[in-house]
Scaffold this motif. Structure first.
Motif, mmCIF file in Angstrom:
data_model
loop_
_atom_site.group_PDB
_atom_site.id
_atom_site.type_symbol
_atom_site.label_atom_id
_atom_site.label_comp_id
_atom_site.label_asym_id
_atom_site.label_seq_id
_atom_site.Cartn_x
_atom_site.Cartn_y
_atom_site.Cartn_z
ATOM 1 N N HIS A 98 0.768 -1.198 0.041
ATOM 2 C CA HIS A 98 0.099 0.074 0.068
ATOM 3 C C HIS A 98 0.838 1.218 0.028
ATOM 4 O O HIS A 98 1.534 1.491 0.948
ATOM 5 N N ARG A 99 0.832 1.943 -0.976
ATOM 6 C CA ARG A 99 1.873 3.211 -1.192
ATOM 7 C C ARG A 99 1.190 4.538 -0.607
ATOM 8 O O ARG A 99 2.046 5.262 -0.556
ATOM 9 N N LYS A 100 -0.170 4.395 -0.366
ATOM 10 C CA LYS A 100 -0.985 5.674 0.116
ATOM 11 C C LYS A 100 -1.218 5.360 1.334
ATOM 12 O O LYS A 100 -2.171 4.642 1.434
ATOM 13 N N GLU A 101 -0.961 6.251 2.233
ATOM 14 C CA GLU A 101 -1.632 6.041 3.788
ATOM 15 C C GLU A 101 -2.904 6.866 3.724
ATOM 16 O O GLU A 101 -2.962 8.346 3.536
ATOM 17 N N VAL A 102 -4.016 6.211 3.870
ATOM 18 C CA VAL A 102 -5.385 6.864 4.014
ATOM 19 C C VAL A 102 -5.726 6.346 5.601
ATOM 20 O O VAL A 102 -5.749 4.881 5.763
#
Length: 106
Positions: A44-48
């Motif tokens: 997972h490259r984007k932290e949400v």
């Protein structure tokens, strides 16, 4: 588990799988005992923040898929290419060889 297509192309068995977003360097391909194994991981490259998701269907993490090959193959001659997220593995089929009849001594 990645979905695969397996087909014959002349003297080869071809296995294709879509691995969009997966770096080919993070994928391990092995052929042993008539079984092709794919191992890898997606990150997972984007932290949400978990609570901000409306839908969460894309899976991340380690994956493994074992595919029983439909014919004897020469695993050490397998080749793999990756283009636009499609991994293609080409494995030459082994010659069936000549049949040998064995006489039973009585």
């Amino acid at each position: 588990i990645p979905a695969v297509d397996v087909y014959e192309n002349g003297n080869d068995i071809v296995v294709e799988t879509a691995l969009a977003g997966v770096d080919p360097k993070d994928v391990e391909v092995t052929v042993e005992g008539g079984v092709l194994t794919l191992r890898g991981k997606t990150e997972h490259r984007k932290e949400v923040d978990e609570k901000d998701y409306l839908y969460k269907e894309v899976r991340y993490g380690a994956f493994q898929r074992k595919i029983a090959l439909p014919a004897p193959v020469i695993g050490e001659k397998a080749e793999a290419t990756s283009e636009h997220g499609l991994l293609r593995i080409t494995i030459p089929k082994a010659d069936e060889g000549e049949k040998k009849e064995i006489k039973i001594e009585v």
